[in-house]
Enzyme design. Structure first.
Site, PDB file in Angstrom:
ATOM      1  N   LYS A 129      56.897  66.801  39.264  1.00 51.89           N
ATOM      2  CA  LYS A 129      56.873  66.389  40.780  1.00 51.89           C
ATOM      3  C   LYS A 129      57.655  67.473  41.534  1.00 51.89           C
ATOM      4  CE  LYS A 129      58.958  62.472  43.365  1.00 51.89           C
ATOM      5  NZ  LYS A 129      59.149  61.284  43.184  1.00 51.89           N
ATOM      6  N   HIS A 133      57.598  68.045  45.399  1.00 54.05           N
ATOM      7  CA  HIS A 133      58.032  67.215  46.399  1.00 54.05           C
ATOM      8  C   HIS A 133      59.385  68.069  47.192  1.00 54.05           C
ATOM      9  CE1 HIS A 133      58.482  62.924  47.633  1.00 54.05           C
ATOM     10  NE2 HIS A 133      57.552  63.327  48.417  1.00 54.05           N
TER      11      HIS A 133
HETATM   12 CA   LIG Z   1      63.112  59.274  42.898  1.00 52.77          CA
END
Ligand SMILES: [Ca+2]
Length: 582
Positions: free
Chosen positions: A143, A145
């Site tokens: 991830k 992000h």
């Molecule tokens: Ca988190």
């Protein structure tokens, strides 16, 4: 496991050290590791939305033998901190700055101030950008992000390959269905879970895909450039909602959580004390939920079974990475860190009785999706790849691809034992994380604890230190903000980490920690003061008794907030500032 008892003297020593003012960042690796000719490989593993006491070596009851083995062969930090949420943690971890300094003061939207662009700025550098010039190959799975630009056709200046990584497999945005993640990306291009020519598993599960692709990158590295050190960042989404896991993994935990919240909290609490991770005279934070009053007990227990299965599966993937390192003969000179991005999450996603009216009712004419079609949705209303509506609520058992449910506040309270609050707040339950550090060639101690307080910002400083890299004053023609963190290398030898203080601001929740003192406030409330040496569970507010200490720490906080561009919460866009989308 050889567990060190935590004495009062250890705590006093570790905490008192935080009082030293304005120390220069440590650059001790050359002294400590001068005998090592070879720079270590570095693997940074981070999980998502997990509490302080979930994994086995931090007092939890989920099977994490591979993390436990890393802890037994290395160090566990007892007072390591994140920023209380996904995006700011990732920005801080990658850049060695406080999140506001990197442009991610909140999440992935532009709030009109430089500290809140929702996009990494060009006055910071990532660990990958710093290690590459020092001779490192750089890989990432998981991830990302840290950018608001997630369109496949849009600007990609802040995607992993443009921020220092040579290979990438993961999701550009945050949460997603584990069986069919949206924004799934290989290098610079979106792929579907099913049409990626480089990865064809028998059945797709995101956590396994991240581990498998990490192993793939390690093998390619070993084939192509075995003489170069590498940096690998593995950012799991485990165990962020939705509760999705393969049925076989869930079955292992069937019936395991039928005793309810209080029983497991007490178990975590006793084991934490026994392991020396917390002091024996600290009180337990209040319990969030009463199991006797739970209406859907089977469903509620199932939520925790799936949560455990998600973490168990991640641990097995970490085991496969370790096995590959051992096979290559690189395990001993690889510094492996494991940490979590924020505390257990109290969000009630997908738990309401009527949620399917909104979710299923919004979907019309569902059809199966072609293998090369990208999953467009990160959350419901959405459909599975084979054309079924994704559902939630207490009549739907979580786990399969067509479910989207969180484990909720009461289990998060168990995960965060013994601390108060959750992800989002900057009380200890929101910001405390395990930190395992394993490096046989560089850390002499085995299975020991370290009580020195530390923060995400220290990981950059540590990487620079052990890699003998140079943190740049200027990068691509831009002046770079000096790093905020301190190298953890002194703590590897149980020496002090000298710093002024550690600071937090997230959604108006504020805190500063100096030595044993922590001043903290829960938005929109006032300041609370705690002596963390005597009371890390934050149950005895001393603000009324020690007004001078409050004033001193408040002034420090305000000076830091001004320096880092923190705005009063809620942050509203300045009226005249209209920035065009890049
Ligand atoms: Ca988190």
């Amino acid at each position: 496991m050889n567990l060190q008892r935590c004495t009062r003297r250890d705590f006093v020593r570790a905490m008192g050290l935080g009082l030293a003012a304005f120390a220069v960042p440590g650059c001790t690796a050359s002294a400590v590791h001068s005998s090592k000719n070879r720079q270590p490989n570095i693997i940074l593993m981070m999980s998502d939305d997990m509490g302080f006491s979930d994994i086995g070596c931090y007092g939890g009851d989920i099977d994490t033998p591979n993390l436990n083995a890393l802890a037994a062969g290395g160090l566990r930090f007892t007072q390591f901190y994140n920023t209380a949420r996904c995006c700011p943690t990732r920005a801080s971890l990658m850049t060695g700055l406080y999140p506001h300094q990197a442009g991610i003061g909140h999440m992935m939207e532009d709030k009109g101030y430089d500290a809140y662009r929702g996009d990494l700025n060009n006055r910071c550098v990532t660990i990958a950008e710093v290690l590459k010039p020092a001779g490192y190959r750089t890989y990432m799975t998981g991830k990302w992000h840290v950018t608001r630009y997630s369109d496949n056709d849009g600007p990609k200046h802040n995607w992993p390959l443009q921020r220092g990584f040579e290979r990438y497999y993961g999701t550009i945005q945050g949460a997603a269905n584990y069986f069919d993640p949206a924004t799934l990306c290989r290098d610079n291009t979106y792929v579907s879970a099913l049409n990626d020519p480089q990865y064809k598993p028998e059945s797709y599960y995101y956590t396994d895909a991240l581990s498998d692709n990490a192993v793939k990158f390690l093998r390619e590295h070993h084939d192509q450039t075995p003489d170069k050190p590498f940096f690998l960042y593995m950012a799991f989404t485990a165990a962020h909602w939705p509760l999705n896991a393969p049925e076989k993994a869930i079955a292992k935990y069937k019936g395991k959580y039928d005793k309810g919240y209080g029983y497991y909290r007490q178990q975590h609490f006793e084991r934490l004390k026994q392991m020396g991770l917390i002091r024996k005279d600290w009180d337990m934070s209040p319990q969030a939920g009463d199991w006797e009053k739970v209406e859907h007990k089977e469903w509620e227990a199932r939520c925790m079974e799936v949560y455990a299965a998600i973490i168990d599966t991640m641990d097995q993937g970490i085991g496969r990475v370790v096995t590959e390192l051992k096979k290559q003969g690189t395990f001993d000179n690889t510094l492996i860190f494991f940490l979590q991005d924020n505390g257990g999450c109290a969000e009630e996603m997908g738990r309401q009785d009527n949620v399917n009216e909104k979710w299923v009712g919004a979907l019309k004419d569902l059809n199966p999706m072609a293998p090369d079609q990208l999953q467009p949705k990160t959350s419901p209303p959405m459909q599975t790849r084979d054309g079924r509506p994704v559902r939630g609520g207490p009549t739907v058992m979580p786990g399969p691809a067509d479910t989207y449910i969180a484990y909720g506040r009461n289990w998060a309270n168990v995960s965060n034992t013994p601390f108060r609050e959750y992800k989002h707040w900057v009380h200890e339950g929101g910001i405390s994380t395990p930190l395992i550090a394993h490096w046989p060639a560089g850390i002499k101690s085995r299975g020991k604890l370290r009580h020195q307080p530390g923060h995400l910002i220290d990981i950059m400083a540590t990487c620079v230190d052990v890699a003998r890299a140079k943190y740049p004053a200027e990068f691509k023609g831009q002046a770079i903000t000096p790093m905020e963190g301190r190298s953890l290398v002194p703590a590897f030898d149980d020496k002090p980490i000298e710093r002024e203080a550690i600071y937090w601001e997230h959604e108006g929740n504020r805190a500063v920690r100096q030595g044993k003192w922590k001043l903290v406030s829960k938005y929109p409330g006032g300041w609370e003061l705690y002596d963390l040496e005597a009371d890390r569970t934050e149950l005895h507010d001393l603000a009324g008794r020690l007004p001078e200490k409050v004033q001193q720490l408040k002034a420090m906080y305000e000076s830091w907030a001004a320096r880092c561009g923190v705005q009063p919460w809620p942050v509203n866009k300045p009226a005249q500032t209209k920035r065009k989308k890049a």
